[in-house]
Design a protein around this motif. Sequence first.
Motif, mmCIF file in Angstrom:
data_model
loop_
_atom_site.group_PDB
_atom_site.id
_atom_site.type_symbol
_atom_site.label_atom_id
_atom_site.label_comp_id
_atom_site.label_asym_id
_atom_site.label_seq_id
_atom_site.Cartn_x
_atom_site.Cartn_y
_atom_site.Cartn_z
ATOM 1 N N HIS A 93 0.836 -1.202 0.000
ATOM 2 C CA HIS A 93 0.000 0.000 0.000
ATOM 3 C C HIS A 93 0.872 1.254 0.000
ATOM 4 C CE1 HIS A 93 -4.156 -1.549 0.701
ATOM 5 N NE2 HIS A 93 -3.487 -2.608 1.117
ATOM 6 N N TRP A 94 2.145 1.102 0.431
ATOM 7 C CA TRP A 94 3.002 2.282 0.567
ATOM 8 C C TRP A 94 4.343 2.187 -0.141
ATOM 9 C CZ3 TRP A 94 1.402 -0.493 5.073
ATOM 10 C CH2 TRP A 94 0.153 -0.063 5.574
ATOM 11 N N ILE A 134 -4.499 2.303 5.943
ATOM 12 C CA ILE A 134 -4.925 1.771 4.644
ATOM 13 C C ILE A 134 -6.230 2.432 4.231
ATOM 14 C CG2 ILE A 134 -5.767 -0.300 3.454
ATOM 15 C CD1 ILE A 134 -3.851 -1.927 5.208
ATOM 16 N N ASN A 188 -4.519 4.373 -1.308
ATOM 17 C CA ASN A 188 -3.332 3.513 -1.381
ATOM 18 C C ASN A 188 -3.686 2.064 -1.725
ATOM 19 O OD1 ASN A 188 -3.929 2.351 1.259
ATOM 20 N ND2 ASN A 188 -2.873 4.092 2.214
ATOM 21 N N TYR A 189 -4.971 1.722 -1.648
ATOM 22 C CA TYR A 189 -5.425 0.419 -2.152
ATOM 23 C C TYR A 189 -5.126 0.326 -3.649
ATOM 24 C CZ TYR A 189 -8.750 -3.148 -3.821
ATOM 25 O OH TYR A 189 -9.338 -4.231 -4.449
ATOM 26 N N MET A 214 -1.507 -0.369 -4.069
ATOM 27 C CA MET A 214 -1.244 -1.769 -3.725
ATOM 28 C C MET A 214 -1.567 -2.673 -4.906
ATOM 29 S SD MET A 214 -2.914 -4.832 -2.938
ATOM 30 C CE MET A 214 -4.557 -4.345 -2.427
#
Length: 210
Positions: free
Chosen positions: A118-119, A159, A163-164, A167
């Motif tokens: 996610h990051w 989350i 950011n999903y 990912m």
Amino acid sequence: MANRLPDISDKHKICIICEGNEEYKYLEHLNNLQVWNDVYEIALVNAAGNGNIPARYQDKYQNGSYEIVLIFCDTEKKPYEQYEDIKRKINDFHGVDNAAEEVIIFGNPCTMQIISKHWTDEFIKRPAKAVNAPLIEKYTGVKGYKGRADQIDQVMKSIDTDNYTYMKERIGKLPTDDHVDGSSNFSKLVQCLESDDVKWIDRINDSIEA
């Protein structure tokens, strides 16, 4: 007072057996973010350890309440003894050589490999919490990560739907061979759960029925 009939859902019922708290909380959080298609009703089961996965899987599969039952777990580190044991038991249960490949969603060596995407593009090379704690603190602010329930909850707060998307992009680039470090087939689960075409359920079920 008139009797009320129970609500009958026309959604497609999916059960996912989660290895432990990280897997359960992560999928629960994504489900709550409503990033997946609304045609699915997802039930999560915390197996509380990889040794419990085959029995939980067999129980839910034989229960008949779900259209499909999947597994979400770690590979851990080489030689993947416990993970390979799960695969063998799933294959034996179905009497099909590759049944496990159809129903298991994995992260090598651990689920944090997926969550961290996610990051960051950084790879997690070992499943040990102490080794990965600095990376987790860097991106979530959670210090000294040891996988405690409160720490997992804090990580989940970092989350979101934005950011999903990152990912998904990163996870789609990972190798899907479960014996390769830094691999995962999580993108398969994401693609299935985002789709309103439910034929994938029948395809998997047809392939695991001897």
